[in-house]
Scaffold this motif. Structure first.
Motif, PDB file in Angstrom:
ATOM      1  N   HIS A  91       8.827 -17.526  -1.731  1.00  0.00           N
ATOM      2  CA  HIS A  91       7.516 -16.948  -1.425  1.00  0.00           C
ATOM      3  C   HIS A  91       7.165 -15.903  -2.481  1.00  0.00           C
ATOM      4  CE1 HIS A  91       7.294 -18.071   3.043  1.00  0.00           C
ATOM      5  NE2 HIS A  91       8.473 -18.507   2.638  1.00  0.00           N
ATOM      6  N   VAL A  92       5.872 -15.609  -2.586  1.00  0.00           N
ATOM      7  CA  VAL A  92       5.391 -14.435  -3.291  1.00  0.00           C
ATOM      8  C   VAL A  92       4.410 -13.747  -2.357  1.00  0.00           C
ATOM      9  CG1 VAL A  92       3.553 -15.727  -4.450  1.00  0.00           C
ATOM     10  CG2 VAL A  92       4.308 -13.537  -5.386  1.00  0.00           C
ATOM     11  N   SER A  93       4.512 -12.414  -2.246  1.00  0.00           N
ATOM     12  CA  SER A  93       3.696 -11.692  -1.270  1.00  0.00           C
ATOM     13  C   SER A  93       3.272 -10.347  -1.837  1.00  0.00           C
ATOM     14  CB  SER A  93       4.468 -11.481   0.043  1.00  0.00           C
ATOM     15  OG  SER A  93       5.634 -10.709  -0.191  1.00  0.00           O
ATOM     16  N   GLY A  94       2.260  -9.758  -1.214  1.00  0.00           N
ATOM     17  CA  GLY A  94       1.782  -8.444  -1.622  1.00  0.00           C
ATOM     18  C   GLY A  94       1.004  -7.791  -0.505  1.00  0.00           C
ATOM     19  N   GLN A  95       0.870  -6.476  -0.583  1.00  0.00           N
ATOM     20  CA  GLN A  95       0.085  -5.737   0.405  1.00  0.00           C
ATOM     21  C   GLN A  95      -0.470  -4.465  -0.224  1.00  0.00           C
ATOM     22  OE1 GLN A  95       2.014  -3.792   3.695  1.00  0.00           O
ATOM     23  NE2 GLN A  95       3.876  -3.336   2.540  1.00  0.00           N
ATOM     24  N   PHE A  96      -1.556  -3.950   0.389  1.00  0.00           N
ATOM     25  CA  PHE A  96      -2.127  -2.652   0.006  1.00  0.00           C
ATOM     26  C   PHE A  96      -2.465  -1.891   1.274  1.00  0.00           C
ATOM     27  CE2 PHE A  96      -5.673   0.209  -0.819  1.00  0.00           C
ATOM     28  CZ  PHE A  96      -5.171   0.947  -1.896  1.00  0.00           C
ATOM     29  N   ARG A  97      -2.061  -0.627   1.324  1.00  0.00           N
ATOM     30  CA  ARG A  97      -2.308   0.216   2.505  1.00  0.00           C
ATOM     31  C   ARG A  97      -2.944   1.541   2.080  1.00  0.00           C
ATOM     32  NH1 ARG A  97       0.119  -1.111   7.186  1.00  0.00           N
ATOM     33  NH2 ARG A  97       1.474  -2.962   7.095  1.00  0.00           N
ATOM     34  N   TYR A  98      -3.843   2.015   2.929  1.00  0.00           N
ATOM     35  CA  TYR A  98      -4.447   3.336   2.719  1.00  0.00           C
ATOM     36  C   TYR A  98      -4.629   4.002   4.070  1.00  0.00           C
ATOM     37  CZ  TYR A  98      -7.573   7.106   1.431  1.00  0.00           C
ATOM     38  OH  TYR A  98      -8.119   8.338   1.249  1.00  0.00           O
ATOM     39  N   GLY A  99      -4.278   5.279   4.132  1.00  0.00           N
ATOM     40  CA  GLY A  99      -4.423   6.006   5.386  1.00  0.00           C
ATOM     41  C   GLY A  99      -4.686   7.480   5.158  1.00  0.00           C
ATOM     42  N   GLU A 100      -5.283   8.098   6.151  1.00  0.00           N
ATOM     43  CA  GLU A 100      -5.566   9.536   6.115  1.00  0.00           C
ATOM     44  C   GLU A 100      -5.200  10.165   7.453  1.00  0.00           C
ATOM     45  OE1 GLU A 100      -9.607  10.337   5.194  1.00  0.00           O
ATOM     46  OE2 GLU A 100      -9.509   9.505   3.151  1.00  0.00           O
ATOM     47  N   GLY A 101      -4.552  11.311   7.386  1.00  0.00           N
ATOM     48  CA  GLY A 101      -4.322  12.097   8.589  1.00  0.00           C
ATOM     49  C   GLY A 101      -5.574  12.864   8.967  1.00  0.00           C
ATOM     50  N   GLY A 102      -5.719  13.151  10.242  1.00  0.00           N
ATOM     51  CA  GLY A 102      -6.888  13.907  10.676  1.00  0.00           C
ATOM     52  C   GLY A 102      -6.865  15.339  10.146  1.00  0.00           C
ATOM     53  N   LYS A 103      -8.020  15.814   9.698  1.00  0.00           N
ATOM     54  CA  LYS A 103      -8.117  17.160   9.138  1.00  0.00           C
ATOM     55  C   LYS A 103      -7.854  18.206  10.217  1.00  0.00           C
ATOM     56  CE  LYS A 103     -11.177  20.155   6.428  1.00  0.00           C
ATOM     57  NZ  LYS A 103     -12.501  20.272   5.772  1.00  0.00           N
TER      58      LYS A 103
END
Length: 424
Positions: A171-183
């Motif tokens: 297999h070949v795989s990939g991912q992208f994640r983005y997150g922010e904590g509450g101010k």
């Protein structure tokens, strides 16, 4: 006469002796004949015994040979049955348009037969809430005040893909994640009034603080199925991860002083002043970050149960090497009202900045588990929980550690929608 008698007696004696010798010879011959018959009988019995022993050994050999043949036949029958079962299973998958729910090996985690089907492309999108933790985050003010700036509930979203090559366990795989904590913010103030005769002075001081953190990561990996097959296979992955973690913090200290009932203050060309006010403020802002990349290893898989349900799991670990950086600024200002009193009471506005960089290694690890349900043969909806950790994300021994803690964790529930289809 006497001579004749003597001759007769001698002849008689000789005949008697000869007769006795003949009888003994016949007796010996009879005995010899008996011994010969007995020896013949013994030889016959010995021959029969040897033949019986040979037949017994031959019988034992034949039994052993028959046993081996029976064992080999049983093994051959078992292999034929297993191959026939595998063939029937593959045929059933083909008849059912290769339903992904049927492709998982029933005897998991025993290694399955190598895949022989077409290429399979899988894409997914994910989102959910996150809670932040790790080392405490706070801001002090005044003499004893302290704000708790632990991030509030935030959010994270992700997209990814997985491509299995046709007729191959790779297999070949990939991912992208983005997150922010509450101010997170903090606010406090104090006020005091002092009177002296007709004059009075009222002073107030207000403190405020704010904190927010954000993160992202991108993975690219090559994997191999080591148990099961298809979308439910246990996959061992290796690749590379790039990640960044960023925090922004600020705090301020603002003071106001109002004086009334003063003796008139005269400035040529301006009205007399009996009431005046001054203000001073100090505002500090900081940004701390880590950006790095490094090798990644992980596992991923799914265990079907109860028809269309499955238990999904994944875990990764990476060592990231990169740059820790912090920038900060501090601005201090003072004003006076009315402004034409600035000649008597000077005001100022100053700005100081700083910047520092360090090289560091950071451990990035995550684990995610959940349950999913196949809505159709090619569409799956899942819900789970995920934990991400960054260990030693900032080096406290350095100078660029303003407002940034060494260990940070984010965790929370996730909802994932997965689609798949066969590719050419």
């Amino acid at each position: 006469m006497k001579k004749t008698l003597a001759v007769v007696l001698g002849a008689t004696a000789a005949l008697a002796a000869a007769s006795a010798s003949a009888g003994e010879i016949e007796d010996v011959n009879a005995r010899l004949e008996l011994l010969e018959r007995q020896n013949a009988a013994i030889r016959k019995e010995n021959a029969a015994l040897r033949e019986s022993q040979r037949l017994l050994e031959e019988n034992t050999r034949l039994k052993s040979q028959n046993t081996r043949v029976a064992v080999e036949a049983a093994r051959s029958s078992t292999r034929s049955h297993q191959e026939n079962s595998a063939f029937l299973a593959v045929s059933a998958v083909s008849r059912q348009n290769r339903n992904p729910l049927q492709s998982y090996a029933a005897d998991f985690p025993v290694k399955a037969l190598p895949p022989t089907g077409p290429a399979l492309f899988r894409a997914w999108i994910e989102g959910g809430a996150i809670f932040s933790g790790g080392d405490p985050i706070s801001s002090t003010y005044g003499l004893t005040g302290q704000f708790d700036l632990t991030p509030k509930v935030g959010w994270e979203s992700a997209v990814g893909f997985d491509y299995r090559f046709a007729g191959s366990p790779w297999h070949v795989s990939g991912q992208f994640r983005y997150g922010e904590g509450g101010k997170t913010t903090g606010l406090d103030s104090t006020s005091q009034t002092i009177a002296a005769g007709a004059a009075s002075a009222t002073g107030t001081e207000t403190w405020a603080a704010a904190y927010k953190e954000a993160h992202w990561l991108a993975d690219l990996a090559v994997g191999r199925e080591i148990a099961g097959s298809g979308p439910s296979a246990l996959q061992l992955k290796g690749g590379v991860r790039v990640a960044e973690f960023v925090t922004r913090s600020s705090n301020s200290d603002v003071q106001f002083l109002t004086v009334s009932g003063l003796a008139p203050i005269v400035v040529p060309g301006f009205p007399a002043v009996t009431t005046a006010s001054t203000s001073s403020s100090t505002i500090n802002e900081a940004r701390a970050s880590f950006l790095g990349a490094g090798p990644l290893i992980g596992i991923e898989g799914s265990i079907p149960f109860a028809g269309k349900w499955s238990f999904d799991y994944a875990g990764d670990a990476a060592i990231l090497f990169g740059r820790q950086q912090s920038t900060n600024s501090s601005r201090t200002t003072s004003t006076i009202t009315p402004s034409y009193l600035a000649g008597l009471f000077p005001t100022f506005d100053t700005l100081n900045t700083g910047n520092a960089r360090l090289f560091a290694g950071v451990l990035s690890a995550d684990i995610q588990v959940g349950l999913s349900y196949w809505l159709t043969q090619n569409l799956k909806l899942g819900a789970g929980y995920r934990l991400d950790a960054l260990i030693n994300v900032f080096n406290e021994t350095g100078t660029s550690n303003a407002g940034f803690m060494p260990d940070r964790y984010t965790h929370g529930p996730r909802v994932t929608l997965t689609g798949q289809f066969e590719a050419m």
